[in-house]
Scaffold this motif. Sequence first.
Motif, PDB file in Angstrom:
ATOM      1  N   ALA A 160       0.813  -1.215   0.000  1.00  0.00           N
ATOM      2  CA  ALA A 160       0.000   0.000   0.000  1.00  0.00           C
ATOM      3  C   ALA A 160       0.848   1.267   0.000  1.00  0.00           C
ATOM      4  CB  ALA A 160      -0.944  -0.005   1.201  1.00  0.00           C
ATOM      5  N   LEU A 161       2.086   1.171   0.473  1.00  0.00           N
ATOM      6  CA  LEU A 161       2.957   2.350   0.514  1.00  0.00           C
ATOM      7  C   LEU A 161       3.544   2.686  -0.858  1.00  0.00           C
ATOM      8  CD1 LEU A 161       4.911   1.803   3.860  1.00  0.00           C
ATOM      9  CD2 LEU A 161       3.268   3.634   3.367  1.00  0.00           C
ATOM     10  N   ARG A 162       3.757   1.666  -1.684  1.00  0.00           N
ATOM     11  CA  ARG A 162       4.442   1.875  -2.961  1.00  0.00           C
ATOM     12  C   ARG A 162       3.774   2.903  -3.866  1.00  0.00           C
ATOM     13  NH1 ARG A 162       5.168  -4.490  -3.877  1.00  0.00           N
ATOM     14  NH2 ARG A 162       6.907  -4.867  -2.434  1.00  0.00           N
ATOM     15  N   PRO A 163       2.445   2.904  -4.023  1.00  0.00           N
ATOM     16  CA  PRO A 163       1.834   3.833  -4.978  1.00  0.00           C
ATOM     17  C   PRO A 163       1.688   5.266  -4.463  1.00  0.00           C
ATOM     18  CG  PRO A 163       0.425   1.904  -4.551  1.00  0.00           C
ATOM     19  CD  PRO A 163       1.446   1.969  -3.479  1.00  0.00           C
ATOM     20  N   LEU A 164       2.044   5.529  -3.202  1.00  0.00           N
ATOM     21  CA  LEU A 164       1.767   6.843  -2.641  1.00  0.00           C
ATOM     22  C   LEU A 164       2.529   7.959  -3.353  1.00  0.00           C
ATOM     23  CD1 LEU A 164       1.530   6.138   1.190  1.00  0.00           C
ATOM     24  CD2 LEU A 164      -0.281   6.315  -0.520  1.00  0.00           C
ATOM     25  N   LEU A 165       3.736   7.659  -3.827  1.00  0.00           N
ATOM     26  CA  LEU A 165       4.497   8.684  -4.551  1.00  0.00           C
ATOM     27  C   LEU A 165       3.776   9.085  -5.841  1.00  0.00           C
ATOM     28  CD1 LEU A 165       8.242   7.618  -4.163  1.00  0.00           C
ATOM     29  CD2 LEU A 165       7.088   9.600  -3.156  1.00  0.00           C
ATOM     30  N   GLU A 166       3.212   8.104  -6.537  1.00  0.00           N
ATOM     31  CA  GLU A 166       2.467   8.408  -7.765  1.00  0.00           C
ATOM     32  C   GLU A 166       1.219   9.230  -7.453  1.00  0.00           C
ATOM     33  OE1 GLU A 166       1.397   8.673 -11.689  1.00  0.00           O
ATOM     34  OE2 GLU A 166       3.308   8.107 -10.762  1.00  0.00           O
ATOM     35  N   VAL A 167       0.571   8.926  -6.347  1.00  0.00           N
ATOM     36  CA  VAL A 167      -0.601   9.723  -5.945  1.00  0.00           C
ATOM     37  C   VAL A 167      -0.178  11.157  -5.662  1.00  0.00           C
ATOM     38  CG1 VAL A 167      -2.382  10.020  -4.175  1.00  0.00           C
ATOM     39  CG2 VAL A 167      -1.855   7.735  -5.049  1.00  0.00           C
ATOM     40  N   LEU A 168       0.947  11.333  -5.000  1.00  0.00           N
ATOM     41  CA  LEU A 168       1.442  12.684  -4.717  1.00  0.00           C
ATOM     42  C   LEU A 168       1.782  13.429  -6.005  1.00  0.00           C
ATOM     43  CD1 LEU A 168       3.710  12.027  -1.608  1.00  0.00           C
ATOM     44  CD2 LEU A 168       1.530  13.240  -1.664  1.00  0.00           C
ATOM     45  N   ARG A 169       2.359  12.725  -6.980  1.00  0.00           N
ATOM     46  CA  ARG A 169       2.670  13.361  -8.262  1.00  0.00           C
ATOM     47  C   ARG A 169       1.387  13.846  -8.931  1.00  0.00           C
ATOM     48  NH1 ARG A 169       5.829   8.612  -9.159  1.00  0.00           N
ATOM     49  NH2 ARG A 169       8.016   8.931  -8.604  1.00  0.00           N
ATOM     50  N   LYS A 170       0.352  13.032  -8.881  1.00  0.00           N
ATOM     51  CA  LYS A 170      -0.919  13.433  -9.477  1.00  0.00           C
ATOM     52  C   LYS A 170      -1.535  14.607  -8.723  1.00  0.00           C
ATOM     53  CE  LYS A 170      -2.061   9.030 -11.656  1.00  0.00           C
ATOM     54  NZ  LYS A 170      -3.074   8.003 -11.897  1.00  0.00           N
ATOM     55  N   ALA A 171      -1.361  14.606  -7.419  1.00  0.00           N
ATOM     56  CA  ALA A 171      -1.899  15.710  -6.609  1.00  0.00           C
ATOM     57  C   ALA A 171      -1.225  17.033  -6.959  1.00  0.00           C
ATOM     58  CB  ALA A 171      -1.722  15.397  -5.127  1.00  0.00           C
ATOM     59  N   ARG A 172       0.053  16.983  -7.308  1.00  0.00           N
ATOM     60  CA  ARG A 172       0.775  18.213  -7.658  1.00  0.00           C
ATOM     61  C   ARG A 172       0.333  18.795  -8.983  1.00  0.00           C
ATOM     62  NH1 ARG A 172       6.776  15.902  -6.107  1.00  0.00           N
ATOM     63  NH2 ARG A 172       6.533  16.010  -3.809  1.00  0.00           N
ATOM     64  N   ARG A 173      -0.364  17.973  -9.782  1.00  0.00           N
ATOM     65  CA  ARG A 173      -0.785  18.439 -11.103  1.00  0.00           C
ATOM     66  C   ARG A 173      -2.227  18.966 -11.122  1.00  0.00           C
ATOM     67  NH1 ARG A 173       2.049  13.557 -12.961  1.00  0.00           N
ATOM     68  NH2 ARG A 173       0.040  12.502 -13.248  1.00  0.00           N
ATOM     69  N   ILE A 174      -2.857  19.074  -9.978  1.00  0.00           N
ATOM     70  CA  ILE A 174      -4.282  19.430  -9.958  1.00  0.00           C
ATOM     71  C   ILE A 174      -4.546  20.827 -10.511  1.00  0.00           C
ATOM     72  CG2 ILE A 174      -4.827  17.855  -8.071  1.00  0.00           C
ATOM     73  CD1 ILE A 174      -4.792  20.233  -6.185  1.00  0.00           C
ATOM     74  N   ARG A 175      -3.531  21.687 -10.528  1.00  0.00           N
ATOM     75  CA  ARG A 175      -3.726  23.035 -11.078  1.00  0.00           C
ATOM     76  C   ARG A 175      -3.853  23.027 -12.594  1.00  0.00           C
ATOM     77  NH1 ARG A 175       0.597  26.739  -7.569  1.00  0.00           N
ATOM     78  NH2 ARG A 175      -0.339  26.350  -5.507  1.00  0.00           N
ATOM     79  N   GLN A 176      -3.590  21.876 -13.197  1.00  0.00           N
ATOM     80  CA  GLN A 176      -3.673  21.801 -14.658  1.00  0.00           C
ATOM     81  C   GLN A 176      -5.107  21.741 -15.169  1.00  0.00           C
ATOM     82  OE1 GLN A 176      -1.213  18.562 -16.005  1.00  0.00           O
ATOM     83  NE2 GLN A 176       0.599  19.311 -14.916  1.00  0.00           N
ATOM     84  N   GLY A 177      -6.059  21.570 -14.277  1.00  0.00           N
ATOM     85  CA  GLY A 177      -7.450  21.586 -14.713  1.00  0.00           C
ATOM     86  C   GLY A 177      -8.287  20.457 -14.146  1.00  0.00           C
ATOM     87  N   PRO A 178      -9.561  20.411 -14.524  1.00  0.00           N
ATOM     88  CA  PRO A 178     -10.510  19.436 -13.980  1.00  0.00           C
ATOM     89  C   PRO A 178     -10.101  17.978 -14.179  1.00  0.00           C
ATOM     90  CG  PRO A 178     -11.675  21.179 -15.151  1.00  0.00           C
ATOM     91  CD  PRO A 178     -10.220  21.379 -15.431  1.00  0.00           C
ATOM     92  N   GLU A 179      -9.523  17.656 -15.333  1.00  0.00           N
ATOM     93  CA  GLU A 179      -9.138  16.260 -15.563  1.00  0.00           C
ATOM     94  C   GLU A 179      -8.026  15.828 -14.621  1.00  0.00           C
ATOM     95  OE1 GLU A 179      -8.959  14.079 -19.053  1.00  0.00           O
ATOM     96  OE2 GLU A 179     -10.003  15.562 -20.270  1.00  0.00           O
ATOM     97  N   ALA A 180      -7.065  16.694 -14.416  1.00  0.00           N
ATOM     98  CA  ALA A 180      -5.974  16.385 -13.488  1.00  0.00           C
ATOM     99  C   ALA A 180      -6.504  16.248 -12.072  1.00  0.00           C
ATOM    100  CB  ALA A 180      -4.897  17.464 -13.556  1.00  0.00           C
ATOM    101  N   GLN A 181      -7.473  17.067 -11.718  1.00  0.00           N
ATOM    102  CA  GLN A 181      -8.082  16.987 -10.396  1.00  0.00           C
ATOM    103  C   GLN A 181      -8.821  15.664 -10.212  1.00  0.00           C
ATOM    104  OE1 GLN A 181     -10.540  20.503 -10.137  1.00  0.00           O
ATOM    105  NE2 GLN A 181      -8.809  21.855 -10.524  1.00  0.00           N
ATOM    106  N   LEU A 182      -9.572  15.250 -11.245  1.00  0.00           N
ATOM    107  CA  LEU A 182     -10.305  13.991 -11.172  1.00  0.00           C
ATOM    108  C   LEU A 182      -9.351  12.811 -11.083  1.00  0.00           C
ATOM    109  CD1 LEU A 182     -13.018  12.508 -11.267  1.00  0.00           C
ATOM    110  CD2 LEU A 182     -12.866  12.555 -13.770  1.00  0.00           C
ATOM    111  N   ASP A 183      -8.283  12.863 -11.856  1.00  0.00           N
ATOM    112  CA  ASP A 183      -7.284  11.804 -11.838  1.00  0.00           C
ATOM    113  C   ASP A 183      -6.689  11.648 -10.446  1.00  0.00           C
ATOM    114  OD1 ASP A 183      -5.621   9.800 -12.755  1.00  0.00           O
ATOM    115  OD2 ASP A 183      -4.109  11.185 -13.542  1.00  0.00           O
ATOM    116  N   ALA A 184      -6.309  12.751  -9.829  1.00  0.00           N
ATOM    117  CA  ALA A 184      -5.726  12.708  -8.485  1.00  0.00           C
ATOM    118  C   ALA A 184      -6.730  12.193  -7.466  1.00  0.00           C
ATOM    119  CB  ALA A 184      -5.233  14.093  -8.084  1.00  0.00           C
TER     120      ALA A 184
END
Length: 221
Positions: A160-184
């Motif tokens: 469960a710890l392994r994917p957390l970095l990828e989740v954080l990367r997606k969270a950093r992209r939320i300013r790119q718009g609604p799709e990035a927000q939904l993905d995160a």
Amino acid sequence: ERTVAFARAHPQAGGFGGRVVLEHEDEIPPVLREYGWAFAEQDLGDDVRTVECLVGAGMVLNRTALDECGWAQQPLLSDRVGEKLVSGGDVELALRVASTGRQLWYVPEAALRHEIPARRTERSYLVRIIVGLGVSHSLAMALTWGGLRRSWAKAAVRQALRPLLEVLRKARRIRQGPEAQLDALLAASFEWGRWVGIVRVAVLVIRGRCTFFGQAPPGRG
């Protein structure tokens, strides 16, 4: 016809499923194409082959195998009932059949068009179903664990710890718009569900009430 033909040609198979193609009622955001697994999408290529598990949509199971694995007498995991979206039922079916030693197969020719209504792509529904899938993932890991319970806890937390970095990367992209927000949001929802499932199993183990733990280790038959 293709389903019946495969079943007749492989009477000892535990079960099989085909290519599951999603057909959405409405146009969906492109990012949702990456979450087809949340709607039981299944496309493992063009060749017939054995697999470890199957999605529930279009899954065909051997009745004798269901009796052999004990599911017909006692299902262990809950499934989607009413507003509950923890989809443990079909996962349990496939994994318990596989635990008998019978093989599961992917048969691409037995294709299924899976119609997805618009309401199932609304954000609130997506979050709930993906959290439920995360919970189911952890429950399935406990169901198939063949080692000590303490070693399961360590492995589950590590996984469960392994994917957390990828989740954080997606969270950093939320300013790119609604799709990035939904993905995160959806990526975080699945991981949250996994942790909820781990805690649920741990509490049941501590209380001595985890009746499904280790009941379907792979290929024990």
